[in-house]
Motif scaffolding. Structure first.
Motif, PDB file in Angstrom:
ATOM      1  N   LYS A 290      46.410  31.312  19.172  1.00 23.54           N
ATOM      2  CA  LYS A 290      46.999  31.458  20.496  1.00 23.54           C
ATOM      3  C   LYS A 290      45.977  31.389  21.635  1.00 23.54           C
ATOM      4  O   LYS A 290      46.358  31.162  22.782  1.00 23.54           O
ATOM      5  CB  LYS A 290      47.781  32.769  20.579  1.00 23.54           C
ATOM      6  CG  LYS A 290      49.007  32.786  19.664  1.00 23.54           C
ATOM      7  CD  LYS A 290      49.856  34.018  19.877  1.00 23.54           C
ATOM      8  CE  LYS A 290      51.119  33.963  19.014  1.00 23.54           C
ATOM      9  NZ  LYS A 290      51.973  35.159  19.197  1.00 23.54           N
ATOM     10  N   LYS A 291      44.695  31.621  21.337  1.00 26.26           N
ATOM     11  CA  LYS A 291      43.699  31.579  22.402  1.00 26.26           C
ATOM     12  C   LYS A 291      42.304  31.382  21.809  1.00 26.26           C
ATOM     13  O   LYS A 291      42.120  31.431  20.591  1.00 26.26           O
ATOM     14  CB  LYS A 291      43.749  32.857  23.243  1.00 26.26           C
ATOM     15  CG  LYS A 291      43.562  34.133  22.456  1.00 26.26           C
ATOM     16  CD  LYS A 291      43.706  35.354  23.354  1.00 26.26           C
ATOM     17  CE  LYS A 291      43.535  36.657  22.577  1.00 26.26           C
ATOM     18  NZ  LYS A 291      43.661  37.842  23.442  1.00 26.26           N
ATOM     19  N   ASP A 292      41.335  31.168  22.679  1.00 23.82           N
ATOM     20  CA  ASP A 292      39.926  31.064  22.326  1.00 23.82           C
ATOM     21  C   ASP A 292      39.662  29.998  21.262  1.00 23.82           C
ATOM     22  O   ASP A 292      39.520  30.304  20.077  1.00 23.82           O
ATOM     23  CB  ASP A 292      39.381  32.412  21.849  1.00 23.82           C
ATOM     24  CG  ASP A 292      37.858  32.380  21.710  1.00 23.82           C
ATOM     25  OD1 ASP A 292      37.239  31.390  22.144  1.00 23.82           O
ATOM     26  OD2 ASP A 292      37.293  33.338  21.148  1.00 23.82           O
ATOM     27  N   PRO A 293      39.575  28.729  21.649  1.00 24.64           N
ATOM     28  CA  PRO A 293      39.322  27.654  20.681  1.00 24.64           C
ATOM     29  C   PRO A 293      38.003  27.811  19.935  1.00 24.64           C
ATOM     30  O   PRO A 293      37.876  27.344  18.802  1.00 24.64           O
ATOM     31  CB  PRO A 293      39.327  26.395  21.543  1.00 24.64           C
ATOM     32  CG  PRO A 293      39.096  26.857  22.940  1.00 24.64           C
ATOM     33  CD  PRO A 293      39.711  28.216  23.031  1.00 24.64           C
ATOM     34  N   LEU A 294      37.020  28.491  20.544  1.00 25.48           N
ATOM     35  CA  LEU A 294      35.733  28.659  19.876  1.00 25.48           C
ATOM     36  C   LEU A 294      35.835  29.534  18.631  1.00 25.48           C
ATOM     37  O   LEU A 294      34.973  29.464  17.742  1.00 25.48           O
ATOM     38  CB  LEU A 294      34.709  29.260  20.850  1.00 25.48           C
ATOM     39  CG  LEU A 294      34.340  28.390  22.063  1.00 25.48           C
ATOM     40  CD1 LEU A 294      33.353  29.129  22.963  1.00 25.48           C
ATOM     41  CD2 LEU A 294      33.756  27.056  21.611  1.00 25.48           C
ATOM     42  N   SER A 295      36.885  30.328  18.545  1.00 21.66           N
ATOM     43  CA  SER A 295      37.059  31.202  17.384  1.00 21.66           C
ATOM     44  C   SER A 295      37.791  30.528  16.227  1.00 21.66           C
ATOM     45  O   SER A 295      37.890  31.100  15.143  1.00 21.66           O
ATOM     46  CB  SER A 295      37.833  32.467  17.787  1.00 21.66           C
ATOM     47  OG  SER A 295      39.188  32.149  18.084  1.00 21.66           O
ATOM     48  N   ILE A 296      38.306  29.307  16.459  1.00 22.62           N
ATOM     49  CA  ILE A 296      39.136  28.661  15.441  1.00 22.62           C
ATOM     50  C   ILE A 296      38.390  28.463  14.110  1.00 22.62           C
ATOM     51  O   ILE A 296      38.942  28.778  13.050  1.00 22.62           O
ATOM     52  CB  ILE A 296      39.696  27.318  15.963  1.00 22.62           C
ATOM     53  CG1 ILE A 296      40.608  27.564  17.164  1.00 22.62           C
ATOM     54  CG2 ILE A 296      40.464  26.600  14.859  1.00 22.62           C
ATOM     55  CD1 ILE A 296      41.178  26.301  17.781  1.00 22.62           C
ATOM     56  N   PRO A 297      37.165  27.949  14.098  1.00 21.37           N
ATOM     57  CA  PRO A 297      36.482  27.752  12.808  1.00 21.37           C
ATOM     58  C   PRO A 297      36.406  29.042  11.975  1.00 21.37           C
ATOM     59  O   PRO A 297      36.671  29.014  10.765  1.00 21.37           O
ATOM     60  CB  PRO A 297      35.092  27.264  13.219  1.00 21.37           C
ATOM     61  CG  PRO A 297      35.311  26.575  14.520  1.00 21.37           C
ATOM     62  CD  PRO A 297      36.343  27.400  15.212  1.00 21.37           C
ATOM     63  N   ASP A 298      36.056  30.156  12.620  1.00 18.71           N
ATOM     64  CA  ASP A 298      35.964  31.420  11.884  1.00 18.71           C
ATOM     65  C   ASP A 298      37.335  31.889  11.415  1.00 18.71           C
ATOM     66  O   ASP A 298      37.479  32.411  10.304  1.00 18.71           O
ATOM     67  CB  ASP A 298      35.322  32.499  12.766  1.00 18.71           C
ATOM     68  CG  ASP A 298      33.836  32.253  12.986  1.00 18.71           C
ATOM     69  OD1 ASP A 298      33.230  31.544  12.157  1.00 18.71           O
ATOM     70  OD2 ASP A 298      33.291  32.762  13.979  1.00 18.71           O
ATOM     71  N   GLU A 299      38.353  31.706  12.267  1.00 19.29           N
ATOM     72  CA  GLU A 299      39.708  32.133  11.893  1.00 19.29           C
ATOM     73  C   GLU A 299      40.213  31.338  10.690  1.00 19.29           C
ATOM     74  O   GLU A 299      40.866  31.879   9.795  1.00 19.29           O
ATOM     75  CB  GLU A 299      40.663  31.957  13.078  1.00 19.29           C
ATOM     76  CG  GLU A 299      40.385  32.852  14.266  1.00 19.29           C
ATOM     77  CD  GLU A 299      40.610  34.316  13.926  1.00 19.29           C
ATOM     78  OE1 GLU A 299      41.485  34.616  13.107  1.00 19.29           O
ATOM     79  OE2 GLU A 299      39.891  35.169  14.494  1.00 19.29           O
TER      80      GLU A 299
END
Length: 354
Positions: free
Chosen positions: A159-168
């Motif tokens: 839902k937010k913060d594209p920079l967190s996608i790899p870790d998620e």
């Protein structure tokens, strides 16, 4: 002109037999693709009769009332809906809170009119997170025996913060490649934009809110299952090709995809492996459509389904759409006409006899 009475003025000013009226609220693009001249002519000219049973103590009398077809009438969005009609059926596919409130109020004050479909049920398909949950909750093996298994690809919502996608993605354990889809389906072309991500670090290039769905190799063939009431029509379409392990190791980045299927991309004449193009079992499709009809509360929708490559009976639902492009469905004019007439007939059968 009496739309829902015994007569109405025909195109040449001639009084014709009673027609049942379908009011429609569609975008211009949807109207042009759905209400084609051939369909309108067929619906308007079809003749049918309804048997009405009258019960009076020990007597049962049968009378036959004949009606002539269906008339499509555009709803004027600049006038109160209750001042228009009368309608037997309302067919709509408009977005916006104001329209939803209008049609909800109309359903409360006009319970005799069939609305296709309830706005709250349609809203369920506007969100790709909730869209497939009803498929997850199904266990078709209880009804269909060994005709196949149906599931959904593993997916997660960002839902937010594209920079967190790899870790998620790492935490969720999703496997590459991943299909990225906008979370909300709002009718715009942007809400149908798809991307295929080959490597984990490029995921940060995506724009939330979105759904990340594991890509399942399926031989490049997608099954579009059109549902119109109780009727089902399956059409094969070309889809995304398989992604091999060697390609996955060599390719990096996020790539935009064209629409997964299109009317021109039929595989009917293509030279493909029969094991890939074989349609899903009819009992499986019938049960799936029936269960989703009851769970979703919708009568007009389509299911995008794929078969896992290398299997014969493992299927995945990857998308569900309300009021899809029926103009691309073979013989939709007859199927839809029969459906509308069945709704009218059902309504008259439920009316108490005087």
């Amino acid at each position: 002109m009496r739309l829902n009475g015994e007569i109405y003025d025909g195109e040449d000013g001639v009084e014709e037999e009673q027609k049942h009226v379908v009011g429609y609220a569609l975008t211009l693009k949807k109207k042009n693709s759905f209400l084609k001249p051939k369909f309108e002519r067929l619906a308007r000219s079809v003749n049918y009769c309804m048997a009405l049973s009258l019960v009076n103590l020990c007597q049962m009398l049968s009378s036959i009332r004949c009606n002539k077809g269906i008339l499509f009438v555009a709803i004027d969005l600049n006038r109160p809906l209750s001042d228009q009609g009368p309608f037997d059926i309302i067919l709509h596919k408009l977005l916006g809170k104001e329209w939803c409130e209008i049609i909800q109020d109309y359903r409360q004050t006009h319970p005799e009119v069939t609305v296709l479909d309830p706005p709250d049920a349609i809203q369920h398909l506007r969100n790709r997170q909730s869209m497939l949950q009803d498929v997850v909750d199904l266990n078709l093996s209880d009804f269909c025996g060994n005709c196949g298994k149906v599931g959904v690809p593993r997916q997660m919502v960002i839902k937010k913060d594209p920079l967190s996608i790899p870790d998620e993605v790492t935490k969720a354990g999703l496997k590459l490649p991943l299909v990225a889809k906008p979370l909300v389906v709002d009718g715009s072309s942007k809400s149908h934009e798809l991307f295929l991500a080959y490597d984990q670090f490029s995921l940060s290039e995506l724009e939330p809110p979105l759904v990340l769905q594991e890509f399942v190799n399926h031989g490049g063939v997608l099954f579009k299952i059109y549902v119109v009431g109780d009727a089902i029509k399956v059409v094969r379409r070309f889809s995304l090709p398989n992604v091999s392990k060697s390609k996955l190791a060599k390719v990096a980045g996020v790539f935009p995809l064209t629409r997964v299927s299109s009317a021109a991309a039929s595989d009917d004449d293509a030279d493909l492996d029969p094991g890939v193009t074989e349609l899903p079992p009819q009992p499986l499709l019938e049960r799936l459509a029936k269960e989703l009809h009851h769970r979703l509360g919708l009568r007009l929708f389509n299911i995008d389904m794929i078969r896992e490559h290398g299997t014969r009976d493992i299927f995945y639902v990857i998308d569900i759409n309300y009021f899809p492009g029926y103009g691309k469905m073979p013989d939709y004019e007859n199927i839809f006409t029969d459906f509308l007439l069945s709704l009218v007939q059902s309504k008259y059968r439920k009316r108490p006899a005087n």
